[in-house]
Design a protein around this motif. Structure first.
Motif, PDB file in Angstrom:
ATOM      1  N   GLN A   1     -12.668   6.821  -3.851  1.00 27.98           N
ATOM      2  CA  GLN A   1     -13.515   7.410  -2.810  1.00 27.98           C
ATOM      3  C   GLN A   1     -14.232   8.658  -3.326  1.00 27.98           C
ATOM      4  OE1 GLN A   1     -10.414   7.741   0.179  1.00 27.98           O
ATOM      5  NE2 GLN A   1     -11.265   6.010   1.345  1.00 27.98           N
ATOM      6  N   GLU A   2     -13.504   9.475  -4.051  1.00 31.33           N
ATOM      7  CA  GLU A   2     -14.110  10.694  -4.599  1.00 31.33           C
ATOM      8  C   GLU A   2     -15.238  10.349  -5.562  1.00 31.33           C
ATOM      9  OE1 GLU A   2     -12.902  14.892  -6.789  1.00 31.33           O
ATOM     10  OE2 GLU A   2     -11.337  13.430  -6.349  1.00 31.33           O
ATOM     11  N   GLY A   3     -14.977   9.402  -6.462  1.00 27.47           N
ATOM     12  CA  GLY A   3     -15.983   9.001  -7.446  1.00 27.47           C
ATOM     13  C   GLY A   3     -17.192   8.318  -6.821  1.00 27.47           C
ATOM     14  N   ALA A   4     -16.979   7.662  -5.673  1.00 28.65           N
ATOM     15  CA  ALA A   4     -18.064   6.944  -5.001  1.00 28.65           C
ATOM     16  C   ALA A   4     -18.801   7.823  -3.995  1.00 28.65           C
ATOM     17  CB  ALA A   4     -17.504   5.703  -4.307  1.00 28.65           C
TER      18      ALA A   4
ATOM     19  N   PHE B   1       0.858  -1.185   0.000  1.00 27.41           N
ATOM     20  CA  PHE B   1       0.000   0.000   0.000  1.00 27.41           C
ATOM     21  C   PHE B   1       0.893   1.233   0.000  1.00 27.41           C
ATOM     22  CE2 PHE B   1      -4.530   1.134   1.299  1.00 27.41           C
ATOM     23  CZ  PHE B   1      -4.412   2.473   0.958  1.00 27.41           C
ATOM     24  N   GLY B   2       1.362   1.586  -1.191  1.00 28.88           N
ATOM     25  CA  GLY B   2       2.244   2.735  -1.359  1.00 28.88           C
ATOM     26  C   GLY B   2       1.473   3.941  -1.846  1.00 28.88           C
ATOM     27  N   PRO B   3       2.198   4.966  -2.307  1.00 36.68           N
ATOM     28  CA  PRO B   3       1.545   6.198  -2.738  1.00 36.68           C
ATOM     29  C   PRO B   3       0.616   6.016  -3.941  1.00 36.68           C
ATOM     30  CG  PRO B   3       3.915   6.277  -3.167  1.00 36.68           C
ATOM     31  CD  PRO B   3       3.648   5.059  -2.341  1.00 36.68           C
ATOM     32  N   ASP B   4       0.949   5.097  -4.853  1.00 39.59           N
ATOM     33  CA  ASP B   4       0.082   4.882  -6.021  1.00 39.59           C
ATOM     34  C   ASP B   4      -1.247   4.241  -5.618  1.00 39.59           C
ATOM     35  OD1 ASP B   4       2.051   5.977  -7.626  1.00 39.59           O
ATOM     36  OD2 ASP B   4       2.832   4.035  -8.281  1.00 39.59           O
ATOM     37  N   THR B   5      -1.190   3.274  -4.702  1.00 32.92           N
ATOM     38  CA  THR B   5      -2.426   2.650  -4.217  1.00 32.92           C
ATOM     39  C   THR B   5      -3.246   3.671  -3.438  1.00 32.92           C
ATOM     40  OG1 THR B   5      -1.408   0.446  -4.147  1.00 32.92           O
ATOM     41  CG2 THR B   5      -3.387   0.778  -2.802  1.00 32.92           C
ATOM     42  N   GLU B   6      -2.586   4.476  -2.631  1.00 40.74           N
ATOM     43  CA  GLU B   6      -3.290   5.504  -1.875  1.00 40.74           C
ATOM     44  C   GLU B   6      -4.012   6.478  -2.816  1.00 40.74           C
ATOM     45  OE1 GLU B   6      -2.281   8.171   1.984  1.00 40.74           O
ATOM     46  OE2 GLU B   6      -0.922   8.443   0.274  1.00 40.74           O
ATOM     47  N   ALA B   7      -3.331   6.884  -3.875  1.00 39.14           N
ATOM     48  CA  ALA B   7      -3.943   7.802  -4.846  1.00 39.14           C
ATOM     49  C   ALA B   7      -5.143   7.136  -5.525  1.00 39.14           C
ATOM     50  CB  ALA B   7      -2.916   8.250  -5.880  1.00 39.14           C
TER      51      ALA B   7
ATOM     52  N   ASP C   1     -14.338   0.399   6.491  1.00 34.26           N
ATOM     53  CA  ASP C   1     -15.597  -0.302   6.235  1.00 34.26           C
ATOM     54  C   ASP C   1     -16.383   0.268   5.055  1.00 34.26           C
ATOM     55  OD1 ASP C   1     -15.112  -2.057   8.327  1.00 34.26           O
ATOM     56  OD2 ASP C   1     -16.355  -0.955   9.764  1.00 34.26           O
ATOM     57  N   ASP C   2     -16.529   1.595   5.001  1.00 35.79           N
ATOM     58  CA  ASP C   2     -17.325   2.194   3.924  1.00 35.79           C
ATOM     59  C   ASP C   2     -16.688   1.978   2.552  1.00 35.79           C
ATOM     60  OD1 ASP C   2     -19.163   3.070   5.786  1.00 35.79           O
ATOM     61  OD2 ASP C   2     -18.394   5.127   5.852  1.00 35.79           O
ATOM     62  N   THR C   3     -15.371   2.103   2.487  1.00 34.41           N
ATOM     63  CA  THR C   3     -14.673   1.901   1.206  1.00 34.41           C
ATOM     64  C   THR C   3     -14.727   0.435   0.808  1.00 34.41           C
ATOM     65  OG1 THR C   3     -13.258   3.802   1.663  1.00 34.41           O
ATOM     66  CG2 THR C   3     -12.519   2.274  -0.047  1.00 34.41           C
TER      67      THR C   3
ATOM     68  N   VAL D   1     -12.858  11.302   1.376  1.00 31.64           N
ATOM     69  CA  VAL D   1     -11.589  11.050   0.701  1.00 31.64           C
ATOM     70  C   VAL D   1     -10.458  11.165   1.721  1.00 31.64           C
ATOM     71  CG1 VAL D   1     -10.038  11.786  -1.149  1.00 31.64           C
ATOM     72  CG2 VAL D   1     -12.513  11.931  -1.469  1.00 31.64           C
ATOM     73  N   ASP D   2     -10.000   9.979   2.172  1.00 27.98           N
ATOM     74  CA  ASP D   2      -8.908   9.956   3.148  1.00 27.98           C
ATOM     75  C   ASP D   2      -7.788   8.995   2.760  1.00 27.98           C
ATOM     76  OD1 ASP D   2     -10.090   7.500   3.647  1.00 27.98           O
ATOM     77  OD2 ASP D   2     -10.716   7.983   5.695  1.00 27.98           O
ATOM     78  N   GLY D   3      -7.969   8.249   1.661  1.00 27.99           N
ATOM     79  CA  GLY D   3      -6.938   7.325   1.210  1.00 27.99           C
ATOM     80  C   GLY D   3      -6.809   6.076   2.062  1.00 27.99           C
TER      81      GLY D   3
END
Length: 164
Positions: free
Chosen positions: A51-54, A39-45, A64-66, A58-60
């Protein structure tokens, strides 16, 4: 729920839950996500974009919700010589379609039996997809992008085969 019982994961985490989140993100589809269990910066992005699209906070962080909003991130079955069944038949049908362009050899008849012809076809597909050539259909082979927009081998075969 497509991802039951998954832990909260965030940047810096590693392991099977991260692989599951990465698979799920690729299935959104976000083909930029690497399947490396880190879980690096690319996965976080990618998590933040999802999250934004859903419409989520948006916290990366995949909480549970994600997890609930993501598609099933379970692995596709591991297929190799000797494997049998409908998932093998569905794989063979996709390989037959692609072999018509001459990018890899045909697996022969779509009979649900992973024999020598299917193995040779998978090896040709792996070479075409620039992944390790071993004749075994695992995570990296399932994740190979196809020419069709936002499609991978696993989405072409069918995500109904993803395991919980």
């Amino acid at each position: 729920m497509p991802n039951p019982g998954q832990p909260l994961i965030r940047r810096g985490d590693q392991g099977t839950a991260v692989f599951r989140a990465q698979r799920a993100l690729r299935r959104t589809p976000d083909l930029s996500v690497a399947l490396d269990g880190d879980f690096g910066p690319d996965t976080e992005a990618a998590v933040e974009r999802f999250q934004e699209g859903a419409g989520l906070d948006v916290d990366g962080i995949v909480g549970d919700d994600t997890w609930a909003a993501l598609p099933n991130g379970g692995p596709m079955p591991l297929l190799k010589a000797g494997s049998k069944g409908d998932v093998v038949r569905d794989l063979q049908e996709v390989l037959i379609s692609g072999s018509e362009d001459g990018d890899w050899p045909s697996p022969g008849e779509a009979d649900g039996d992973f024999g020598a012809e299917t193995k040779a076809s998978v090896e040709g597909f792996q070479e075409w997809g620039q992944v390790d050539v071993d004749g075994i259909v695992g995570d990296k082979t399932w994740a190979v992008p196809l020419h069709a927009a936002n499609s991978t081998l696993e989405t072409a075969v069918g995500l109904d085969w993803a395991e919980d």
